[in-house]
Design an enzyme around this catalytic site. Structure first.
Site: not given
Ligand code: NAD
Length: 505
Positions: A192, A267, A301, A399
């Site tokens: 997804k 992550e 991240c 963040e």
């Molecule tokens: P997000 O958590 O909003 O969304 C990530 C994914 O989760 C998307 O596909 C979203 O549709 C899905 N999602 C959202 N709510 C959900 C739920 N209730 N159930 C299942 N899926 C759900 O994150 P974002 O805004 O897309 O990405 C940015 C974040 O990702 C930042 O916090 C960043 O630090 C983190 N990130 C972490 C790493 C790492 O390796 N640690 C790498 C890249 C990004």
């Protein structure tokens, strides 16, 4: 407009053409699927806000179809020979490389990331597939644990169909980072992707199938996280969720998966410190500090979003950063000269601008940037440097996920360590010093899953990648990935010599 930019825009338009017209659907059992859902949402360009394409928001029935396809395909894929998986996944890598320009240009349009970084998206993705392909034949290997009259040995078996849920910042690379080890282990996948950047996930699903991986081994369901993502994490046929995204979403993923006892790998976010001591090689440190916050639009991240500077070099080092920032090239992501592109979405721009207001309200000084870029229609924000901050401020704790660097002065090692660990996150830390002893003391004291000494984030695929505290649970990379995607089974064989307890005579 430069000739190169014009040429890239034309090419990108050509690649985008296929996504116009009918809404982007799902990919289930080796086929493009419109699915049962009537919900459609718009995917907008970060560059000018114009519609890129329409996307189907997957319903429970769509998620169910994808999970069932993954479950059916698992029966065959789990039994496939590791060498067969190795050959197929190398073929995936070949095809990714063959379509590298398409992947890079589409990724830039969809995310706003600059081409100078995204041109390597396919290369990095292919490298992930090759790395785990080569490990597929040995993935099932275990340990021999002999006892006096028994031989115990362990084998690893693939876990089952798994959910892979990815964010929008560098979607292609991150998807391959999760999907390649899952497939190498013998798991099947329902992916997804993030609703703000769904395009390259479809290219990846097509490529995997075109390489000869059987239908149903990789599936993709598009949709909004709270609905489609949630349904996936709750589905009883899905054995585990590999998630990359915000810490807040990570907790939801855990609780949504609890009733079906799903294994989770998270992550999550970071507020990573880069700690520069006065004895550091300041030229190299300067390059790394600027690179690790202003590359990838700061939407990274592992970005070093907190700069901890030893007080004796504070003013001079800030001057030098400001000098670099004046020359940073903000512009169209498809311009090869661009270093900072637009943020992904209007809502994210609002969030980042909100933090710049918080900085003013908290009394920090906006040393550079601090506003929306004038004269550019998209979600462009000026690369920003915040000084005069204290660790308790929100700009030093939360963040921001944009090109915004918060500077915090420190006096000595103990002070640096206290500030570095004074956040809820613990993903990475970067330490700059020429003293080996100090580097070791700091590296061992800092609360982070990954520490780089005298380096920017430099990845080596066998090493563990992951965070502590609110930055995540679990590790990726090398064999760590297989630990997540596989179950260890112990088998105990008797020599036939031990006394078997006898009851009833
Ligand atoms: P997000 O958590 O909003 O969304 C990530 C994914 O989760 C998307 O596909 C979203 O549709 C899905 N999602 C959202 N709510 C959900 C739920 N209730 N159930 C299942 N899926 C759900 O994150 P974002 O805004 O897309 O990405 C940015 C974040 O990702 C930042 O916090 C960043 O630090 C983190 N990130 C972490 C790493 C790492 O390796 N640690 C790498 C890249 C990004």
């Amino acid at each position: 407009m430069s000739e190169a930019l014009q040429r890239n825009i034309e090419k990108a338009k050509g690649f985008l053409e296929r996504f116009r017209g009918a809404p982007l659907g799902h990919y289930i059992n080796g086929r493009d699927e419109r699915g049962a859902s009537t919900e459609v949402f718009e995917n907008l360009s970060p560059i000018d806000g114009s519609p890129l394409c329409k996307v189907v928001g997957g319903s429970d029935a769509d998620v169910d179809a994808a999970a069932r396809a993954a479950k059916t395909a698992f029966a065959g894929w789990r039994k496939s020979d590791g060498k067969t998986r190795r050959a197929l996944l190398h073929r995936v890598a070949d095809l990714i490389e063959a379509r590298s320009e398409e992947i890079a240009l589409i990724e830039c349009l969809d995310t706003g990331q600059a081409l100078r970084f995204m041109s390597k998206a396919a290369e990095r993705g292919a490298e992930n597939f090759r790395f785990f392909a080569d490990r597929a034949p040995d993935a099932a290997d275990g340990l021999a644990l002999p006892a006096a009259e028994h031989l115990n040995y362990t084998v690893r078996e693939p876990l089952g169909p798994v959910a892979v849920i990815t964010p929008w910042n560098t979607p292609f690379m991150l998807s391959t980072w999760k999907i390649a080890p899952a497939l190498a282990a013998g798991c099947t996948v329902v992916h997804k992707p993030a609703e703000w950047s769904p395009l390259t996930a479809m290219l990846l699903a097509e490529i995997v199938t075109e390489a000869g991986v059987p239908p149903g081994v990789i599936n993709l369901v598009n949709g909004i996280g709270e609905r489609t993502g949630r349904a996936l994490t709750e589905h009883p046929d899905i054995r585990a969720t590999a998630f990359i995204g915000e810490s807040r979403t990570g907790s939801l993923i855990m609780s949504q998966g609890a009733p079906t006892l799903k294994r989770v790998h998270l992550e999550l976010g970071g507020k990573n410190p880069v700690i520069v001591f006065a004895d550091a090689d300041l030229d190299r440190a300067l390059d790394a500090v600027v690179f690790m916050i202003y590359s990838l639009n700061g939407e990274r991240c592992t970005s070093s979003s907190r700069l901890l500077l030893q007080r004796s070099i504070h003013d001079e080092f800030i001057e030098r950063i400001a000098g670099r920032m004046r020359r940073l090239k903000v512009g169209h992501p498809l311009d090869p000269a661009t270093e900072v592109g637009p943020l992904i979405h209007a809502r994210h721009l609002e969030k980042v601008l909100g933090y710049l207001q918080v900085a003013r309200d908290e009394g920090a000084e906006i040393r550079c940037g601090g506003r929306r870029v004038e004269g550019l229609a998209g979600h462009y924000v000026e690369p920003t440097l915040l000084t005069g901050a204290r660790s308790s401020m929100r700009i030093a704790q939360e963040e921001i996920f944009g090109p915004v660097l918060t500077v915090l002065p420190f006096d000595d090692e103990a002070d640096a360590l206290r500030i570095a660990n004074d956040v809820r996150y613990g993903l990475t830390a970067y330490i700059w010093t020429e003293s080996a002893g100090r580097a070791l003391r700091m590296a061992h004291g800092v609360e982070a899953g990954m520490v780089w000494v005298n380096s920017e984030n430099n990845r080596h695929l066998p090493t563990p990648f992951g965070g502590v505290k609110a930055s995540g649970i679990g590790r990726d990379g090398g064999d760590y990935s297989f630990e997540f995607y596989m179950e260890t089974k112990n088998i105990c064989l008797a020599h036939g010599t031990h006394r078997v307890p006898r009851l009833g005579g």
